[in-house]
Design an enzyme around this catalytic site. Structure first.
Site, PDB file in Angstrom:
ATOM      1  N   CYS A   1      13.065   5.722  -4.308  1.00 51.75           N
ATOM      2  CA  CYS A   1      13.798   5.266  -5.449  1.00 51.75           C
ATOM      3  C   CYS A   1      15.168   5.655  -5.333  1.00 51.75           C
ATOM      4  CB  CYS A   1      13.424   5.962  -6.516  1.00 51.75           C
ATOM      5  SG  CYS A   1      14.279   5.676  -7.829  1.00 51.75           S
TER       6      CYS A   1
ATOM      7  N   ASN B   1       9.795   4.358   2.946  1.00 47.30           N
ATOM      8  CA  ASN B   1       9.560   3.805   4.210  1.00 47.30           C
ATOM      9  C   ASN B   1      10.880   3.142   4.671  1.00 47.30           C
ATOM     10  OD1 ASN B   1       6.849   3.995   5.063  1.00 47.30           O
ATOM     11  ND2 ASN B   1       6.870   3.299   2.925  1.00 47.30           N
TER      12      ASN B   1
ATOM     13  N   ARG C   1       0.820  -1.252  -0.062  1.00 47.58           N
ATOM     14  CA  ARG C   1      -0.032  -0.136  -0.090  1.00 47.58           C
ATOM     15  C   ARG C   1       0.860   1.039  -0.104  1.00 47.58           C
ATOM     16  NH1 ARG C   1      -0.664   4.776   2.553  1.00 47.58           N
ATOM     17  NH2 ARG C   1      -0.410   3.537   4.735  1.00 47.58           N
TER      18      ARG C   1
END
Lengths: 314, 314
Positions: free
Chosen positions: B256, B265, B30
């Site tokens: 990235c 995260n 998510r």
């Protein structure tokens, strides 16, 4: 508006259990550059050292007297040291592997040297081509002579937590190796997690084992690699045990963000961000460090692996 | 021989002050995928969730019912949930922003939802287009109805440490916002460092402030971003305060490594490495996670920002 404009982390009180001040032992010019694929011109190295001193760092490991056959990136040590603008109040330690290296250090008028030993038999054989005991026999006269010349001597200890051939390294073994370096005349030990596998509980146990052997945190520094992303957490553990000298590399130099394995040193900027947030003094200017590491990344033709540099360099 | 063969960090005793067991709240499918530039096909998402469950993760935030206009990457929520193999013993929470999202969650037969609120006025306005107070007025009936449907409700709280417009966020302000979510029926708060600026002393102070307000660590989870490299250190601080639910994203999905700013995260693998070293149980298999994240990185056409994945994927 960039995240830097948040004003964090400058205005926070210091947590009680931490040292009030930390010495950042900047290893980028030596440990960083010797692990970069590209050889950097001496003029760039000199500008790098000047910029790091301008940024407020006062302990700058400048180069190495390891034979150029092994570390061609630092083959220009004599030229670099002869041209280096050594700032008042700053120290420029140089790595010295043996008696020949010490001769070169004496000739160069160096006041601070560092020797390196292994906490494990396997790595002593592979890195130093000696047995565990032979390495001390080699270092002891070097350290004695350096001390006789009035030099301060740091002892790097490799493989203090895990070793690729021996697995988990027992704290007692590390303490025994560290004691030999201290007894030989080293003023400080830098405890290295050479392959970056350590986790914070190991740091606690090793610092405690040194304390139990009568070696307090004043004689200890920590040197973490970020191979498994643990370097800053391990540093936090060491700080909370009272360790007040931390090795780091500007921009995370020595680890390439494009490589499969980023084996570089803890980035100085990421350390400084944490220290600022924790209210621990260190004397460095984060913006100046980021500017310097961005400039150096351009020289190396690739982005910095430091998260702070990448976040703030935009 | 790879560093993984060291055998670290599985064989170490647990430090006494840490929780014996931690719940990893996996947010990669998510929070990770909604922040990737590429939209991943639903078949890949389903395989990703299957692989993560095979790796032993039991709390898998599956998708979001935020309007596809805002999060086009997760526009396939209904199809994904209808085809998802929901494992016995596993939970698949879904993000729900409002009453319409709850309708969709009810229709999809979801047992766990999460709502998200802001600890600051500024971010409430920008992210939710409401005032700080209005956001609670919007959530309270949603939470009440979800509880009436027998759902468990988590409350995400954004900007718990620093806010781009307001600077350092006062712990008292975060506790007040958290209390409103708990009073409305949330069973757990996830304290988010949305812009990744926090440092460990702030984590200590926030957990302590909740405790002083009668909210124990059982009601708290932490959600750190690695923008400034602090995510794992902050997690360590939270663990040492007794927090036993940690949000992380497999492979560090959502950040990235090529971007100037890596805002992703905390990587699940980097967390697992530390937990293994600390002797804290979590139920996940590191090798299976690394294999999964390597596979997902190939789908996304770029390397994982997780240090552990990059070190072990070779």
């Amino acid at each position: 508006m960039g995240a830097r404009d948040v004003g964090l982390p400058e205005h926070l009180p210091r947590s009680g259990e931490l040292p009030a001040e930390v010495t950042i032992w900047e290893v980028g010019p030596r440990d960083g550059l010797q692990n970069e694929a590209a050889t950097v011109p001496v003029d760039v190295k000199l500008e790098f050292l000047d910029r790091l001193a301008d940024a407020g760092l006062t302990t700058l490991e400048a180069t190495s007297f390891v034979h150029p056959k092994w570390v061609p990136q630092l083959a220009d040590a004599e030229e670099l040291l002869s041209r280096l603008d050594r700032r008042t109040g700053a120290r420029y330690p140089v790595l010295v592997p043996n008696a020949r290296g010490l001769d070169r250090a004496v000739d160069a008028g160096i006041a601070d040297i560092a020797v390196f030993a292994s906490a494990t038999e396997s790595f002593a054989k592979r890195n130093l081509n000696s047995t565990y005991d032979e390495q001390f026999a080699m270092f002891e006269p070097v350290i004695a002579r350096a001390r006789g010349e009035g030099m301060a001597v740091r002892g790097y200890l490799s493989m203090c937590f895990g070793d690729p051939w021996e697995g988990v390294v027992d704290p007692g073994q590390v303490v025994a190796a560290g004691r030999r370096l201290l007894d030989a005349g080293c003023g400080q030990l830098s405890l290295g997690d050479t392959i970056g596998v350590a986790t914070p509980g190991q740091v606690d146990r090793l610092v405690d084992a040194f304390a139990a052997a009568g070696v307090g945190v004043d004689a200890l520094a920590v040197h973490f690699h970020d191979t498994y992303g643990q370097a800053l957490s391990n540093t936090l553990a060491a700080l909370r045990r009272g360790v007040a000298t931390v090795d780091s590399s500007a921009g995370g130099l020595g680890g390439c963000p494009y490589a499969e394995s980023a084996t570089g040193n803890l980035a100085t900027e990421d350390l400084v961000w944490m220290l600022d947030g924790l209210g621990v003094r260190h004397g460095a200017d984060l913006d100046a460090l980021v500017t310097t590491s961005t400039w150096m990344a351009q020289r190396l033709g690739r982005p910095s692996p430091s998260r702070v540099v990448r976040a703030l360099a935009g």
